[in-house]
Design a protein around this motif. Sequence first.
Motif, mmCIF file in Angstrom:
data_model
loop_
_atom_site.group_PDB
_atom_site.id
_atom_site.type_symbol
_atom_site.label_atom_id
_atom_site.label_comp_id
_atom_site.label_asym_id
_atom_site.label_seq_id
_atom_site.Cartn_x
_atom_site.Cartn_y
_atom_site.Cartn_z
ATOM 1 N N PRO A 51 80.009 13.759 102.887
ATOM 2 C CA PRO A 51 81.306 13.091 102.733
ATOM 3 C C PRO A 51 82.359 14.060 102.212
ATOM 4 O O PRO A 51 82.048 14.959 101.440
ATOM 5 N N PHE A 52 83.587 13.856 102.639
ATOM 6 C CA PHE A 52 84.687 14.662 102.114
ATOM 7 C C PHE A 52 84.884 14.351 100.633
ATOM 8 O O PHE A 52 84.862 13.186 100.231
ATOM 9 N N GLU A 53 85.053 15.384 99.847
ATOM 10 C CA GLU A 53 85.399 15.197 98.444
ATOM 11 C C GLU A 53 86.521 16.153 98.104
ATOM 12 O O GLU A 53 86.536 17.283 98.598
ATOM 13 N N ASP A 54 87.464 15.703 97.285
ATOM 14 C CA ASP A 54 88.618 16.578 97.099
ATOM 15 C C ASP A 54 88.281 17.747 96.186
ATOM 16 O O ASP A 54 87.241 17.781 95.541
ATOM 17 N N ALA A 55 89.205 18.704 96.167
ATOM 18 C CA ALA A 55 88.918 19.999 95.558
ATOM 19 C C ALA A 55 88.659 19.917 94.057
ATOM 20 O O ALA A 55 88.101 20.839 93.477
ATOM 21 N N ARG A 56 89.092 18.815 93.454
ATOM 22 C CA ARG A 56 88.824 18.711 92.015
ATOM 23 C C ARG A 56 87.333 18.753 91.747
ATOM 24 O O ARG A 56 86.889 19.338 90.770
ATOM 25 N N ILE A 57 86.545 18.138 92.611
ATOM 26 C CA ILE A 57 85.098 18.240 92.397
ATOM 27 C C ILE A 57 84.427 19.171 93.394
ATOM 28 O O ILE A 57 83.353 19.679 93.126
ATOM 29 N N ALA A 58 85.072 19.416 94.517
ATOM 30 C CA ALA A 58 84.430 20.226 95.553
ATOM 31 C C ALA A 58 84.834 21.693 95.474
ATOM 32 O O ALA A 58 84.853 22.390 96.480
ATOM 33 N N SER A 59 85.203 22.160 94.267
ATOM 34 C CA SER A 59 85.419 23.601 94.081
ATOM 35 C C SER A 59 84.406 24.066 93.039
ATOM 36 O O SER A 59 83.968 23.275 92.202
ATOM 37 N N PRO A 60 84.026 25.333 93.093
ATOM 38 C CA PRO A 60 83.014 25.817 92.143
ATOM 39 C C PRO A 60 83.616 26.026 90.753
ATOM 40 O O PRO A 60 83.757 27.148 90.273
ATOM 41 N N THR A 61 83.997 24.920 90.136
ATOM 42 C CA THR A 61 84.674 24.940 88.844
ATOM 43 C C THR A 61 83.848 24.165 87.832
ATOM 44 O O THR A 61 83.332 23.091 88.153
ATOM 45 N N ILE A 62 83.760 24.698 86.634
ATOM 46 C CA ILE A 62 83.083 23.998 85.546
ATOM 47 C C ILE A 62 84.155 23.521 84.578
ATOM 48 O O ILE A 62 84.896 24.336 84.023
ATOM 49 N N TYR A 63 84.249 22.216 84.387
ATOM 50 C CA TYR A 63 85.298 21.645 83.542
ATOM 51 C C TYR A 63 84.780 21.406 82.129
ATOM 52 O O TYR A 63 84.748 20.271 81.661
#
Lengths: 307, 311, 406
Positions: free
Chosen positions: B210-222
Amino acid sequence: MSETRFKALKDLPAQHLLLPGTPMCPGCGGLEVVKQVYDVLGENTVFVNAAGCLTLLATYPFTPFRGSWIYTAMASAPAGAQGIRDALDILIAKGRLPPAQNLDVVVLSGDGAAYGMGLGPTSAAIDRGLDFYYLCYDNEGYGNTGQQTSAATPAGARTATDHGPVGFAGEKKDLFSIWVAHHPPYVATITSADPVDLARKVETARGHAGPKLFIALAQCPTGWHYDPKDTVQMGRLAVATGIWPLKAYAGGRVTHTRRPKPKGERPPVEEYLRAQGRFDHLFSPTRNEEALARIQARVDAYWDAAE
Amino acid sequence: MFRVRFHGRGGQGVKTASRVLGTALFHAGFEVQDAPRYGAERRGAPIFAYVRADRQPIFERGVIVRPDLVVVVDDTLLTLPAAAVLQGIAPHTLLLVHSAQPAEALRAKLKAPGQLVTIAPREVAATGLQPQGAMMTVGAAARLLGVVPRQALESAAGEELAALPAKLRQRSLALTLDGFDGVEAPGGPVRELPAEPAEDYDRPRWIALPFEDARIASPTIYGAGTSMLSKTGLWRVQRPVIDRERCRRCVWVCGTYCPDNAIAADAGGYPVIDYDHCKGCMICLVNCPSHAIAAVVESQAREAAAAGDAP
Amino acid sequence: MTRTLLTGNAAAAWGARLAEADYVPAFPITPQTEIIELLAEWMQRGAMAGRIVMLESEHSMLTAAGAAAATGVRVFTATSSQGLLYAMEMLYTVAGWRVPLVLVNVSRGLAAPITLEPDHNDVLAVRDSGFLQFHCATCQEALDGVLLAYRLAEDARVRLPVMVNMDGFYLSFTREPVRLPEPEQVRRFLPPFDPETLYFRAGAPRSQGVAVLGGAQYSYFRYEAHLASLGALRVFEEAAAEFARLFGRSYAPLETFHTADAEFAFVMLGAFATKAKQAVLRLREAGWRIGLVRPRLLRPFPAQALVEALGGLRGIAVIDQNLSTGMGGVLCSEIGAALLRAGARPVVAGYVGGLGGRDIPVEEFFEMARETKAAAEAGRCPPTRLLYTEEELRQTRALQAIAMAE
């Protein structure tokens, strides 16, 4: 050195900011130095990482940082620092970021990038007067790929690409002098084996705007072939024998912050070399007197000129 | 096709062992594929390698998920879920473990469905990593396959160990042959798994990602400090243990030099080691001014802890 | 809305200015340099409230651009040719960071041999990087394309960097009438950048661009970027509709010219497509039912629109201003694949022309139309042809003689 809150080990920050759980080798000197530097810089930092062993400090979804981090590429971490510094300044100037939320920008680079591929970008960042810290963890080879010869490999060391009877036939590049030739506000060499000297230098650097650069000896049990427990001893030997001078450049002058004992009284450099498997071939099956004398002579010549 | 998977720790010679077996099988006339598998983990971390051998060209590639023979160079890995030693084992799978523990007891403990064979370590203990164990174990593995002549193993080991200093090479070679000579498999040699049938197989459960927006679909650790969830203490083969009687509470020494930030002071000012993360480098031991830290073999420390008398 | 004569470079710079870009990391290269010179001038005399910084290479320039975007400012940058390739590593990297920024590429042929004149090998070499690609045919499109690119890049459903491509010389240094939109209207179309989760600041720890271990995670992040790119087609159409309402200019992902009743079509990217328009008009006067199809968006690839426009034709002539060595034209194979997958089978004639700025005169379009029609009648796709004449080879021979290459 002027006023300092760091006079002894006891004065160093008791709480350490870099959290455990990293995939670095046991006894990693590079990790030890980052941990000590981070304690003095504080968590309001963003590390900009160049490709090297410490690329894997943050491996999705794990990060050991209390602050921030970005992985860029091997050559251009200083340019990444430029982008972040400029963006933070723009956001503050345009009122989109409260000044209290500002960060210090810290490039984290191995010697492979710092001495080689990343040297141009580092030079350019100094030229532009970029307000940042630059920390090179120098394990004297391309450590992350198995310790091939880099421009930081010292004379005589055996590496994955220099197997011959004399090891690496060249000389270690004098990156400190190259940086100093740019006349940035602050340049220093450090070692995690002397945490007080390290902390004072980072503290001093904090008082300067502009580029503040550090080369840290990053003892590497895996690449240098010694027992991980001896990481601190390797650093102490490097300083005591004079092969790793601890010094700082500021205000147009280079000052040695620790001096080994005078020639004849200080331990010979072979005490440092013999402790590491990467120099084994200089001692067995036969002693390579010529190479050992040459390495010693260079260390002596350095201190003769410095004294 | 024979599918052999080796498990050990970084620095224990697992890659060399897998190559010795690969070369030996090659000398025995087999088509061979051998490879180590590297991750981000370093010395002391669980790693694995694998060898395939067949009488016809091998088309299979990559990680072995259904091994016929699993070779465990370091028995402390058996109880580490992260090492995944038992992954994909079936009733036909033979487990070969380099261990002083009796085979039957181990088999029961692990609930291994198939045959388990041990080969006892030549010299007990010690500290640190022991590459020699890998050589004995690979010798035994060659024997258990039932198709590798002793001579093929000997010449393979000679080739693969050629770069070692003479003394170490001879010792390693001797250990390899000792392993070959000293192992027995009461249940017979390793059995090959028949090839997967193309008609009756486990169907992959594909999904349309499924498409997920870049807030979760980027290799970022929040967040901060999520590395705490990574239990690097599992890499440890020896454990630093602080003797409180001798400790002078100068935690700024061991705490500053510990590269992994695995030492912190407790309420009483005593240093406490975070064994979930301590990798066992022993820098603290070497630098302790009052010599209050001792090295304990990790497996013994664990057993002692399990028995209730934690150090 | 003033109408004024602007070069393509100036139009792109106006795009950045009207978008109120905060930050411009820059490095000079012909034929792009005029863009950064203009921006520097505007910023230095206070006409534009941004900061321009000269980096030491395009690789560093893209690193700074991506890092600044990851910190939450609106970033613009520009390059060309060798510079784009020098930045190649970072194009993939910043796209993988999922940061929005706009890069104008002024197309120029790649070395060796080195040349200053345009073709599309530079921009097509980076087509798989994750950057979206908007291709311009006029100076007006260079300006409007930058504004559309920001809308696209910054949309939460997309958040990928966007490349706006224009041809060197034929657009970059060529003046045409360009309508300059009013700043207030542009602000209505393009509100201030909302970085959402993109920032570095004290008290909000964040690790970006983190390494992964394992194919499952890697596949997830890469494929999500692909899904975002595919979804950008719809986002583009929404943005273009609003743009048309505000500014009166319409931009579909695909420009079609006289295709409604066409049996044949030229397919081209970029500024030379306007030459094809001229040929279409002349051919139509001669009784041909022929048109032009020009993709504005190349990434995401408007496959469905292409199939709709081309699938029912008898023959198409794809003119590639690029060369994939050992294969042929890039556009031709991408379009061929789209048609094949849709089960549509017009005859496809592939041409490679305009390499290194080599002109394509109108007669060559006529001849391509004739060949394509003949191929359609024969029911067979002809081999790829290089647009190259006897006279050109004669001239090259003369130079070879001087070079003693005999």
